[in-house]
Design a protein around this motif. Structure first.
Motif, PDB file in Angstrom:
ATOM      1  N   GLY A 114       0.472   2.458  12.089  1.00  0.00           N
ATOM      2  CA  GLY A 114       0.949   1.795  13.301  1.00  0.00           C
ATOM      3  C   GLY A 114       0.008   0.752  13.872  1.00  0.00           C
ATOM      4  N   THR A 115      -1.226   0.698  13.382  1.00  0.00           N
ATOM      5  CA  THR A 115      -2.175  -0.312  13.848  1.00  0.00           C
ATOM      6  C   THR A 115      -1.864  -1.630  13.141  1.00  0.00           C
ATOM      7  OG1 THR A 115      -3.861   1.378  14.193  1.00  0.00           O
ATOM      8  CG2 THR A 115      -4.628  -0.896  14.003  1.00  0.00           C
ATOM      9  N   PRO A 116      -1.714  -2.718  13.893  1.00  0.00           N
ATOM     10  CA  PRO A 116      -1.398  -3.994  13.242  1.00  0.00           C
ATOM     11  C   PRO A 116      -2.373  -4.329  12.110  1.00  0.00           C
ATOM     12  CG  PRO A 116      -1.229  -4.203  15.615  1.00  0.00           C
ATOM     13  CD  PRO A 116      -1.834  -2.846  15.342  1.00  0.00           C
ATOM     14  N   HIS A 117      -1.815  -4.756  10.984  1.00  0.00           N
ATOM     15  CA  HIS A 117      -2.609  -5.135   9.816  1.00  0.00           C
ATOM     16  C   HIS A 117      -1.921  -6.310   9.131  1.00  0.00           C
ATOM     17  CE1 HIS A 117      -0.006  -1.640   8.998  1.00  0.00           C
ATOM     18  NE2 HIS A 117       0.283  -2.228   7.838  1.00  0.00           N
ATOM     19  N   LYS A 118      -2.723  -7.130   8.438  1.00  0.00           N
ATOM     20  CA  LYS A 118      -2.204  -8.363   7.831  1.00  0.00           C
ATOM     21  C   LYS A 118      -1.200  -8.096   6.717  1.00  0.00           C
ATOM     22  CE  LYS A 118      -5.188 -11.951   7.358  1.00  0.00           C
ATOM     23  NZ  LYS A 118      -6.387 -12.641   6.874  1.00  0.00           N
ATOM     24  N   GLU A 119      -1.550  -7.205   5.830  1.00  0.00           N
ATOM     25  CA  GLU A 119      -0.735  -6.970   4.639  1.00  0.00           C
ATOM     26  C   GLU A 119       0.209  -5.784   4.830  1.00  0.00           C
ATOM     27  OE1 GLU A 119      -0.814  -9.050   2.218  1.00  0.00           O
ATOM     28  OE2 GLU A 119      -2.658 -10.121   2.670  1.00  0.00           O
ATOM     29  N   VAL A 120       1.361  -5.876   4.211  1.00  0.00           N
ATOM     30  CA  VAL A 120       2.337  -4.776   4.220  1.00  0.00           C
ATOM     31  C   VAL A 120       1.836  -3.674   3.294  1.00  0.00           C
ATOM     32  CG1 VAL A 120       4.699  -4.128   3.572  1.00  0.00           C
ATOM     33  CG2 VAL A 120       4.259  -6.315   4.715  1.00  0.00           C
ATOM     34  N   TYR A 121       1.895  -2.427   3.760  1.00  0.00           N
ATOM     35  CA  TYR A 121       1.590  -1.279   2.906  1.00  0.00           C
ATOM     36  C   TYR A 121       2.868  -0.950   2.147  1.00  0.00           C
ATOM     37  CZ  TYR A 121      -2.397  -0.546   6.099  1.00  0.00           C
ATOM     38  OH  TYR A 121      -3.528  -0.688   6.863  1.00  0.00           O
ATOM     39  N   ASP A 122       2.900  -1.266   0.875  1.00  0.00           N
ATOM     40  CA  ASP A 122       4.127  -1.158   0.089  1.00  0.00           C
ATOM     41  C   ASP A 122       3.921  -0.209  -1.086  1.00  0.00           C
ATOM     42  OD1 ASP A 122       6.580  -1.539  -1.104  1.00  0.00           O
ATOM     43  OD2 ASP A 122       6.153  -3.579  -1.793  1.00  0.00           O
ATOM     44  N   GLU A 123       4.341   1.023  -0.898  1.00  0.00           N
ATOM     45  CA  GLU A 123       4.265   2.008  -1.978  1.00  0.00           C
ATOM     46  C   GLU A 123       5.630   2.101  -2.635  1.00  0.00           C
ATOM     47  OE1 GLU A 123       2.677   6.502  -2.824  1.00  0.00           O
ATOM     48  OE2 GLU A 123       1.736   5.237  -1.322  1.00  0.00           O
ATOM     49  N   ARG A 124       5.667   1.729  -3.904  1.00  0.00           N
ATOM     50  CA  ARG A 124       6.914   1.688  -4.663  1.00  0.00           C
ATOM     51  C   ARG A 124       6.999   2.939  -5.523  1.00  0.00           C
ATOM     52  NH1 ARG A 124       6.096  -4.669  -6.423  1.00  0.00           N
ATOM     53  NH2 ARG A 124       5.797  -5.389  -4.269  1.00  0.00           N
ATOM     54  N   ILE A 125       7.997   3.756  -5.229  1.00  0.00           N
ATOM     55  CA  ILE A 125       8.131   5.032  -5.925  1.00  0.00           C
ATOM     56  C   ILE A 125       9.430   5.089  -6.711  1.00  0.00           C
ATOM     57  CG2 ILE A 125       6.805   6.247  -4.142  1.00  0.00           C
ATOM     58  CD1 ILE A 125       9.549   7.507  -3.286  1.00  0.00           C
ATOM     59  N   THR A 126       9.450   6.013  -7.644  1.00  0.00           N
ATOM     60  CA  THR A 126      10.698   6.441  -8.278  1.00  0.00           C
ATOM     61  C   THR A 126      10.702   7.965  -8.211  1.00  0.00           C
ATOM     62  OG1 THR A 126       9.666   6.422 -10.467  1.00  0.00           O
ATOM     63  CG2 THR A 126      10.898   4.454  -9.837  1.00  0.00           C
ATOM     64  N   PHE A 127      11.884   8.540  -8.158  1.00  0.00           N
ATOM     65  CA  PHE A 127      11.991   9.989  -8.096  1.00  0.00           C
ATOM     66  C   PHE A 127      12.070  10.532  -9.509  1.00  0.00           C
ATOM     67  CE2 PHE A 127      13.367   8.709  -3.906  1.00  0.00           C
ATOM     68  CZ  PHE A 127      12.711   9.623  -3.098  1.00  0.00           C
ATOM     69  N   ASP A 128      11.052  11.272  -9.887  1.00  0.00           N
ATOM     70  CA  ASP A 128      11.000  11.868 -11.215  1.00  0.00           C
ATOM     71  C   ASP A 128      11.652  13.246 -11.204  1.00  0.00           C
ATOM     72  OD1 ASP A 128      10.414  12.362 -13.851  1.00  0.00           O
ATOM     73  OD2 ASP A 128       8.246  12.353 -13.614  1.00  0.00           O
TER      74      ASP A 128
END
Length: 153
Positions: free
Chosen positions: A84-98
């Protein structure tokens, strides 16, 4: 005796039929909780992330440093605050359901992932989620993950 055997067979068949239809909806509900967790990360929405967590949720990460495997606890409250703290880059975790396994009010989910800061690859690994079904739905009780920069997928 035959009536008892027939009754047992019918009961088993009925239970099996129910088990085949109910888990699909439960599986989707479990996945939705995890997807909301990562949607909150991408949006920087700590409130959304917090709604996916069970009270007392626990986070761990497994890493290797200097050839030694380490198990490190992470503070879920600090994680939510960081999201929730403003940051420059998007935290983007790309998952697939195994794998999604469910028994009663317990779900275990295995997801390979790749993590990006904005468009820049950071690391990869696997997440293992343990979820519990509470009165307000499926909540994440435990997350443990591996992290590395090579040999992804």
């Amino acid at each position: 005796m035959k009536k008892l055997l027939l009754s047992c067979l019918l009961l088993t068949a009925t239970s099996a039929a129910f088990a085949q239809t109910a888990p699909a909806a439960e599986t989707e509900a479990v996945k939705k909780t995890i997807q909301s967790f990562f949607e909150g990360m991408r949006k920087g929405d700590s409130t959304l992330v917090r709604t996916t967590l069970a009270p007392g949720a626990v986070f761990h990460t497994i890493s290797t440093r200097n050839g030694q495997t380490q198990l490190r606890p992470e503070n879920p409250s600090a994680f939510v605050k960081q999201v929730g703290t403003p940051h420059k880059e998007v935290y983007d975790e790309r998952i697939t359901f195994d794998k999604v396994l469910i028994d009663a009010n317990l779900a275990s989910v295995w997801t390979p992932y790749e993590f990006y800061l904005g468009n820049t690859f950071s690391h990869c690994g696997y997440n293992s989620f343990q979820l519990v079904k509470l009165t307000d739905g499926w909540k994440i009780a435990h997350i443990i993950d591996t992290r590395r920069k090579e040999k992804c997928k």
